[in-house]
Motif scaffolding. Structure first.
Motif, PDB file in Angstrom:
ATOM      1  N   THR A  86      -7.559   7.958  -5.046  1.00 64.63           N
ATOM      2  CA  THR A  86      -6.965   7.245  -5.368  1.00 64.63           C
ATOM      3  C   THR A  86      -6.250   7.195  -3.793  1.00 64.63           C
ATOM      4  OG1 THR A  86      -6.612   7.358  -7.874  1.00 64.63           O
ATOM      5  CG2 THR A  86      -4.998   5.892  -6.953  1.00 64.63           C
ATOM      6  N   SER A  89       2.062   2.045  -3.209  1.00 68.84           N
ATOM      7  CA  SER A  89       0.524   1.871  -4.571  1.00 68.84           C
ATOM      8  C   SER A  89       1.211   3.808  -3.825  1.00 68.84           C
ATOM      9  CB  SER A  89      -0.274   1.459  -3.916  1.00 68.84           C
ATOM     10  OG  SER A  89      -0.352   0.127  -4.688  1.00 68.84           O
ATOM     11  N   LYS A 137       0.572  -1.299  -0.226  1.00 68.52           N
ATOM     12  CA  LYS A 137       0.269   0.261   0.226  1.00 68.52           C
ATOM     13  C   LYS A 137       1.507   0.616  -0.233  1.00 68.52           C
ATOM     14  CE  LYS A 137      -4.459  -2.040   2.442  1.00 68.52           C
ATOM     15  NZ  LYS A 137      -5.068  -1.717   3.370  1.00 68.52           N
ATOM     16  N   THR A 146       1.198   6.880  -6.820  1.00 66.24           N
ATOM     17  CA  THR A 146      -0.140   7.494  -7.413  1.00 66.24           C
ATOM     18  C   THR A 146       0.775   8.977  -6.971  1.00 66.24           C
ATOM     19  OG1 THR A 146      -1.460   6.333  -6.101  1.00 66.24           O
ATOM     20  CG2 THR A 146      -2.391   8.520  -6.438  1.00 66.24           C
ATOM     21  N   THR A 171      -6.911   3.339  -1.511  1.00 66.67           N
ATOM     22  CA  THR A 171      -5.261   1.616  -1.641  1.00 66.67           C
ATOM     23  C   THR A 171      -5.518   2.006  -0.369  1.00 66.67           C
ATOM     24  OG1 THR A 171      -4.747   2.951  -2.867  1.00 66.67           O
ATOM     25  CG2 THR A 171      -2.883   1.873  -2.355  1.00 66.67           C
TER      26      THR A 171
END
Length: 284
Positions: A87, A27, A24, A31, A91
């Motif tokens: 986003t 991610s 995570k 992003t 996530t």
């Protein structure tokens, strides 16, 4: 009690998925990086496309192009920020749909609190639609004078003469004076003593104005002497005016005052000023 808490924390750590936490985190980092890349690339494309408008058969005004570039970059930035935040929350496992539903339920309260923001944005659109001013214009907005640096959806940035940057919410803008649209007028008042021949002084001012028109391309027409505008306590006030290019009136006024002073000194014409006379005290 402390034993129970320690035992609970130990069990939680044993069942905690560190791999999922790392995934995570990666991610979220990706992003953020993608959002920064999109903003940078979008700004580059906006700059190239809008600058290309100035090279077409029917080019847009340069100031208009700079204004649109500023606004489009602002829209892009806010849009990318919103998408990136949604986003990241998704996530991290935050129920975004529930948040949106909750925002809809509390929309009335938020709307009341955000009235100022909505007003700023709506006013910003009207400023652009009506072309009240553009980036690069010299304006006076509610008493704040300077050059427009940026026009955004919410605020307008104006740089003053001393370099200070004033950030003005669009919703508070009520009165605008634009000094860049159309020619301006240089106005110079000069006072002569009551002993001076007024016609001679006016003749000198005419000669100074004609020479100024020849030397300064910023002056559009030959300066005119309007005549006597005031009979003051110290002398007679004469006024000269001259049409100038936009924002050049102050430079013309400074040069005109300098030349008038030199011409009057040469012709022996006095520019009166208050004087203080100190009388010695007489002892009785």
């Amino acid at each position: 009690m402390w034993a129970n808490i320690s035992e609970a924390l130990t069990k939680r750590l044993e069942t905690f998925d560190y791999n999922q936490l790392v995934a995570k985190g990666i991610s979220v980092l990706i992003t953020i990086i993608l959002a920064a890349i999109v903003i940078r690339a979008g700004n580059f494309l906006i700059q190239r496309v809008m600058e290309g408008q100035g090279k077409r058969r029917f080019p847009m005004d340069e100031k208009r192009i700079n204004t649109l570039i500023s606004v489009l970059k602002s829209v892009l930035r806010y849009t990318v920020y919103f998408i990136a935040i949604v986003t990241v929350l998704d996530t991290l496992g935050v129920p975004v749909s529930s948040l949106i539903a909750a925002a809809g339920i509390s929309g009335l309260a938020i709307g009341i609190g955000a009235q100022g923001l909505v007003k700023d944005i709506i006013t910003g659109f009207f400023i652009l639609f009506e072309d009240q001013f553009a980036v690069g214009d010299y304006v006076s907005i509610d008493g704040i004078s300077g050059t427009v640096l940026e026009i955004g959806l919410r605020v307008t940035k104006v740089q003053g003469f001393a370099g200070d940057i004033n950030i003005i919410p669009n919703g508070t803008i009520s009165k605008v004076a634009n000094f860049t649209r159309g020619n301006n007028t240089a106005i110079v008042d000069v006072t002569i003593s009551y002993d001076t021949d007024v016609d001679k002084a006016i003749s000198i001012l005419h000669r100074v104005g004609e020479r100024l028109r020849e030397d300064m391309p910023e002056v559009q027409d030959a300066p005119q002497v309007l005549g006597v505008t005031e009979l003051g306590d110290t002398g007679v006030t004469l006024r000269m005016v001259a049409k100038t290019l936009p924002t050049k009136q102050w430079a013309v006024e400074r040069e005109l005052r300098k030349r008038i002073k030199e011409a009057f000194d040469k012709e022996g014409i006095e520019i009166p000023c208050p004087r203080m006379v100190i009388m010695p005290q007489i002892k009785k």
